[in-house]
Design an enzyme around this catalytic site. Structure first.
Site, PDB file in Angstrom:
ATOM      1  N   HIS A  58       0.854  -1.186   0.000  1.00  0.00           N
ATOM      2  CA  HIS A  58       0.000   0.000   0.000  1.00  0.00           C
ATOM      3  C   HIS A  58       0.892   1.238   0.000  1.00  0.00           C
ATOM      4  O   HIS A  58       1.880   1.299   0.736  1.00  0.00           O
ATOM      5  CB  HIS A  58      -0.914  -0.007   1.217  1.00  0.00           C
ATOM      6  CG  HIS A  58      -1.969   1.055   1.166  1.00  0.00           C
ATOM      7  ND1 HIS A  58      -2.838   1.183   0.108  1.00  0.00           N
ATOM      8  CD2 HIS A  58      -2.288   2.060   2.025  1.00  0.00           C
ATOM      9  CE1 HIS A  58      -3.657   2.199   0.318  1.00  0.00           C
ATOM     10  NE2 HIS A  58      -3.332   2.754   1.472  1.00  0.00           N
ATOM     11  N   HIS A  75      -3.012   9.261   1.310  1.00  0.00           N
ATOM     12  CA  HIS A  75      -3.033   8.117   0.404  1.00  0.00           C
ATOM     13  C   HIS A  75      -4.426   7.894  -0.148  1.00  0.00           C
ATOM     14  O   HIS A  75      -5.396   8.531   0.266  1.00  0.00           O
ATOM     15  CB  HIS A  75      -2.500   6.855   1.100  1.00  0.00           C
ATOM     16  CG  HIS A  75      -3.162   6.524   2.402  1.00  0.00           C
ATOM     17  ND1 HIS A  75      -3.746   5.307   2.667  1.00  0.00           N
ATOM     18  CD2 HIS A  75      -3.329   7.251   3.535  1.00  0.00           C
ATOM     19  CE1 HIS A  75      -4.239   5.295   3.897  1.00  0.00           C
ATOM     20  NE2 HIS A  75      -3.995   6.459   4.444  1.00  0.00           N
ATOM     21  N   CYS A 127      -3.582   3.078  -5.367  1.00  0.00           N
ATOM     22  CA  CYS A 127      -2.803   3.901  -4.435  1.00  0.00           C
ATOM     23  C   CYS A 127      -1.412   4.221  -4.970  1.00  0.00           C
ATOM     24  O   CYS A 127      -0.876   5.305  -4.717  1.00  0.00           O
ATOM     25  CB  CYS A 127      -2.718   3.225  -3.070  1.00  0.00           C
ATOM     26  SG  CYS A 127      -1.910   1.601  -3.085  1.00  0.00           S
TER      27      CYS A 127
END
Length: 293
Positions: free
Chosen positions: A29, A41, A154
């Site tokens: 991530h 994010h 992301c």
């Protein structure tokens, strides 16, 4: 931090850094550290998993920031109920994982040498103040479009904040090097994703980080199983050829090499994303339809 690992300590963090954390071997991530212990994010909130009915649904769920336990984080509050571009404390972003720094302006040799996608790019980074400005602007306006695994995830968000580059392609609109590693792997990875039920808009689970070892191993097994080859040398030769194609593909798909990228000012991004996703055109069609009634 070196060739085999981008792991860093919190003391090394600087505002404008593109950081990431591995949730498992196959998924990381990504976000932008903006200072004061905060990370901006792009994510998808809990309860909105990709809906494939497979284990991959859980991969999206674990990208939601959490500090552990059922109570809201005292620093982040109810961030886990939100989606899109959000701000979290570093602890919630890491979700118990280690901290890694995404590398920019690496050579093509280093790009290929990295075993997993989602760790570096040949594209240069813009100055930290520009990176933080883009991230904060998109946080305030939530203007990075809808979250899609293959096209808008992301890592795409973080790379855009760092470079201002957006990919324009009818076949692949994202810049995520995790996804591009899958694209470079070709048929083996594609068949695996189809088997697992992942479609074009199936959330970031397809950022499965295919390593060269995985590709070579899969290619060798595929050759042996389908053609019944028992000669190790021949099977290995085919595997090496597949690996070479994988390496060339990883470089070709990299955002720093591709020819279908454009620098897009952050102030224009929300409108452009809406056009790309068809939202504005859909609204215009509805408006024109109403006028004709």
């Amino acid at each position: 931090m070196g060739l085999f690992s981008n792991k860093i300590s919190r003391d090394e963090l600087k505002a404008g850094d593109h950081i990431y954390s591995w949730r498992s071997y196959i998924y990381s991530h990504h976000g932008i550290y903006v200072g004061a212990g905060k990370v901006i994010h792009f994510t998808r909130r809990g309860g909105l998993e990709i809906g494939t009915g497979t284990y991959l649904d859980k991969i999206i769920e674990i990208s939601v920031p959490r500090h552990g336990g059922d109570n809201p984080c005292p620093n982040c509050g109810g961030q886990s109920t939100l989606d899109g571009v959000i701000s979290s404390c570093l602890d919630c972003f890491l979700a118990g994982g280690n901290l890694y720094l995404f590398q920019y302006d690496v050579s093509k040799a280093i790009l290929v040498a990295k075993q997993r996608g989602g760790t570096c790019t040949t594209a240069p980074s813009d100055p930290p103040e520009e990176v933080v400005h883009r991230a904060r602007y998109l946080l305030w306006g939530n203007g990075f479009g809808e979250y899609h695994l293959l096209d808008n995830n992301c890592e795409d968000f973080a790379i855009y904040c760092k470079t201002g580059l957006l990919v324009f392609s009818v076949t692949k609109s994202g810049s995520s090097s995790q996804v591009n590693a899958v694209c470079a792997a070709g048929g083996v990875a594609s068949l695996a994703l189809r088997y697992l039920g992942v479609g074009r808009t199936a959330g970031q689970a397809a950022s499965l980080a295919v390593s060269p070892a995985t590709v070579v191993s899969a290619a060798t097994r595929a050759v042996t199983m389908t053609l019944g080859l028992v000669t190790t040398g021949l099977a290995a030769a085919v595997a090496v050829a597949g690996y070479s194609k994988y390496c060339i593909g990883r470089v070709a798909y990299d955002v720093g090499v591709r020819k279908d990228v454009r620098k897009v000012p952050v102030e224009e991004l929300a409108t452009l994303m809406a056009v790309l996703e068809g939202n504005i055109l859909d609204n215009l069609d509805i408006t024109n339809s109403d006028k004709n009634k």
